[in-house]
Write an enzyme that holds these catalytic residues in place. Sequence first.
Site, mmCIF file in Angstrom:
data_model
loop_
_atom_site.group_PDB
_atom_site.id
_atom_site.type_symbol
_atom_site.label_atom_id
_atom_site.label_comp_id
_atom_site.label_asym_id
_atom_site.label_seq_id
_atom_site.Cartn_x
_atom_site.Cartn_y
_atom_site.Cartn_z
ATOM 1 N N ASP A 88 -13.232 20.003 59.659
ATOM 2 C CA ASP A 88 -13.412 21.438 59.811
ATOM 3 C C ASP A 88 -12.286 22.157 59.072
ATOM 4 O O ASP A 88 -11.114 21.842 59.257
ATOM 5 C CB ASP A 88 -13.389 21.835 61.290
ATOM 6 C CG ASP A 88 -13.813 23.283 61.452
ATOM 7 O OD1 ASP A 88 -14.947 23.621 61.050
ATOM 8 O OD2 ASP A 88 -12.986 24.101 61.913
ATOM 9 N N ARG A 501 -23.104 2.497 19.414
ATOM 10 C CA ARG A 501 -23.721 1.921 20.613
ATOM 11 C C ARG A 501 -24.667 0.760 20.341
ATOM 12 O O ARG A 501 -25.640 0.584 21.061
ATOM 13 C CB ARG A 501 -24.522 2.993 21.372
ATOM 14 C CG ARG A 501 -23.696 4.085 21.932
ATOM 15 C CD ARG A 501 -24.549 5.064 22.681
ATOM 16 N NE ARG A 501 -23.699 5.921 23.460
ATOM 17 C CZ ARG A 501 -23.211 5.590 24.637
ATOM 18 N NH1 ARG A 501 -23.504 4.433 25.179
ATOM 19 N NH2 ARG A 501 -22.423 6.418 25.286
HETATM 20 C C1 LIG Z 1 -11.035 27.919 51.665
HETATM 21 C C2 LIG Z 1 -12.204 27.150 51.108
HETATM 22 C C3 LIG Z 1 -13.179 26.625 51.914
HETATM 23 N N1 LIG Z 1 -14.230 25.956 51.393
HETATM 24 C C4 LIG Z 1 -15.295 25.390 52.225
HETATM 25 C C5 LIG Z 1 -15.027 23.998 52.776
HETATM 26 C C6 LIG Z 1 -16.011 23.903 53.920
HETATM 27 O O1 LIG Z 1 -17.250 23.394 53.412
HETATM 28 C C7 LIG Z 1 -16.205 25.356 54.364
HETATM 29 C C8 LIG Z 1 -15.649 25.601 55.730
HETATM 30 O O2 LIG Z 1 -16.620 25.384 56.688
HETATM 31 P P1 LIG Z 1 -16.668 24.131 57.647
HETATM 32 O O3 LIG Z 1 -17.216 24.599 58.945
HETATM 33 O O4 LIG Z 1 -15.350 23.415 57.655
HETATM 34 O O5 LIG Z 1 -17.687 23.157 56.937
HETATM 35 P P2 LIG Z 1 -19.213 23.387 56.587
HETATM 36 O O6 LIG Z 1 -19.864 24.348 57.534
HETATM 37 O O7 LIG Z 1 -19.308 23.715 55.110
HETATM 38 O O8 LIG Z 1 -19.814 21.947 56.775
HETATM 39 P P3 LIG Z 1 -19.896 21.099 58.148
HETATM 40 O O9 LIG Z 1 -19.532 21.979 59.308
HETATM 41 O O10 LIG Z 1 -21.320 20.623 58.214
HETATM 42 O O11 LIG Z 1 -18.919 19.977 57.955
HETATM 43 O O12 LIG Z 1 -15.488 26.159 53.416
HETATM 44 C C9 LIG Z 1 -14.340 25.785 50.022
HETATM 45 O O13 LIG Z 1 -15.309 25.178 49.541
HETATM 46 N N2 LIG Z 1 -13.373 26.295 49.201
HETATM 47 C C10 LIG Z 1 -12.300 26.977 49.673
HETATM 48 O O14 LIG Z 1 -11.441 27.411 48.874
#
Ligand SMILES: Cc1cn([C@H]2C[C@H](O)[C@@H](COP(=O)(O)OP(=O)(O)OP(=O)(O)O)O2)c(=O)[nH]c1=O
Length: 590
Positions: A88, A501
């Site tokens: 998370d 190749r």
């Molecule tokens: C800060 C930041 C977050 N994120 C993303 C990562 C996580 O996927 C999301 C945060 O939400 P999460 O709740 O951690 O994850 P999710 O809902 O995408 O997936 P799941 O709960 O099924 O595991 O934000 C980025 O892709 N780039 C960034 O710079």
Amino acid sequence: MVLCPVIRKLLHKRVVLASASPRRQEILRQAGLRFEVVPSRFKEMLPKALFPSPPAYAVETAKQKALEVARRMHQKDLRAPDVVIGADTIVAVGGLILEKPVDKQDAYSMLSRLSGKEHSVFTGVAIVHCCSRDGRLDTDVSEFYEETRVRFSELSEDLLWEYIDSGEPMDKAGGYGIQALGGMLVEQVHGDFLNVVGFPLNRFCKKLAELYYPSGREDPRPAQSHQGRGGRDEDGGERTQAAGPEEAVSSRTGHSPPPFPTGLLELVDSFKASKALFTACKLKVFDLLKDGAPLKAVDVAGKLGASACGTGRLLDTCVALGFLQKTDRGYSNTETANLHLTSDGAYSLRGLVLHHSDHPWDLSARPESAGRDGVDPHDGALGERTGPPCQASCTHSEETRLGLLRAMHSLAKLTARHVATAFDLSRFSSACDLGGCTGALAHALAREYPRLRVTVFDLPEVLQHVAGFQPDGPRTEQVSFLPGDFFEDSLPEADLYVVSRILRDWPDGKVHELLSRVARACKPGGGLLLVDVAAGPEAEAEAEGLRRRAGGERSAAVYAHLLRRLGFADVRAAGAGVRPLALLGTRGAP
Ligand SMILES: Cc1cn([C@H]2C[C@H](O)[C@@H](COP(=O)(O)OP(=O)(O)OP(=O)(O)O)O2)c(=O)[nH]c1=O
């Protein structure tokens, strides 16, 4: 490729990633982990005020996500996976926890809160080891978090709204994605970048090492004393402190057994991955799952006329290999499968997969007699090497032959521009691409060099199929096709010969013969462009002639050595795309 020994520990376990996040899937897949994806249904609504700190909240949420999946899978299959990973990611600023924005206004208030300031990104991770005993699920949770500090520039209102309107903030904690457009908002990052993107890979590997190699050694098998520290054994169970039989023997004899041959055993097992890929391609699983809605295993089985149980296992293996994704709605193709494994994918390699599936590698043909006779195994003693697959395709059906040409075309297209620009070839006015097949590289050369005329010289049975692969557009008239056999017929005149190749599939004698023919045909000052050679130290060349790598390719140093012997001077190497290297040699005076 798996670089990290501890990731290898998980390769033989059933690992599930309890996350729908495409970023997490990509990070772990690129690290070489094989896993199924089962997104968690846990509602991220724990009361934040109850937690002493933001990371404690992230860790607990990660744990609940993973446990929910472990319990659900256990209930459904009565067999839980071996390991479930949950994560998370949250953003914390001034004691406030920011998760994914619920709407644009929410994204606006998050991003304006972050503007011009530093904030922390925390990712909590839970690794849940599961064990089913008498129908009961036992779990053992290991957890950790990682912090990365990120500083934003001052964001103008216009920039803020433009970014929000891009849609990018909506599925990301704090309302931004550092890995994409959101990277423009970021002034400084302190800590692990991947942690911000959703998964702290480095800490994850360290945590696994703690769990699997508790005494700090990479591999627990060699019998040195474990000083009273328990840990997780190969099967994920707790290792006891008592010495095993091996250790007892070694302490009696004073000899340590050799390191556990993990790499070798992986190699023994690795054919299973290829087999699964061959079978799925043969059955057209990826064609079936192409554009439509996800399908359950029983539906796929019904359409294929196969058993539901076997199909389920095949589909799960494809998920672990990264070719399919699995959600509650069923299985669907990943981007890789759509591009490369469907019959009509933009870069379809299905024909190549089928070719390899139908033609087991010649090296396995007569190894024992080669050993007895003392024959050089690289010169055909292990069965005939028949040259490049598209030239060896006369035994194929029409459909297979076209699929194979398509695959050769896809591979050439992927690197053609890199190859054409690896060196400045503007001094040449004519080129001949030997075994140039559909002309993908020839067209790239023509596009880069307006005065270059390129002849593709290939077998008549190959050239009769190439019409359907020709591009439209400018400069196509610079490319022409000439049927012929480069071992039998005189080579067309040209300033530059291209050999791309094709050599890896010929034995050493044939490689010598072909390159000698090119050297004889090439005028002084003319060039030879050799593509698809592996990097390797120069010393090898001197010592080992044309020795081949496991994949069939020979090293750049080996080829450079040969080219010099054949009269090419000033042999230079350059990168030509992701994998291959290219060599350019200039023919000296005879
Ligand atoms: C800060 C930041 C977050 N994120 C993303 C990562 C996580 O996927 C999301 C945060 O939400 P999460 O709740 O951690 O994850 P999710 O809902 O995408 O997936 P799941 O709960 O099924 O595991 O934000 C980025 O892709 N780039 C960034 O710079």
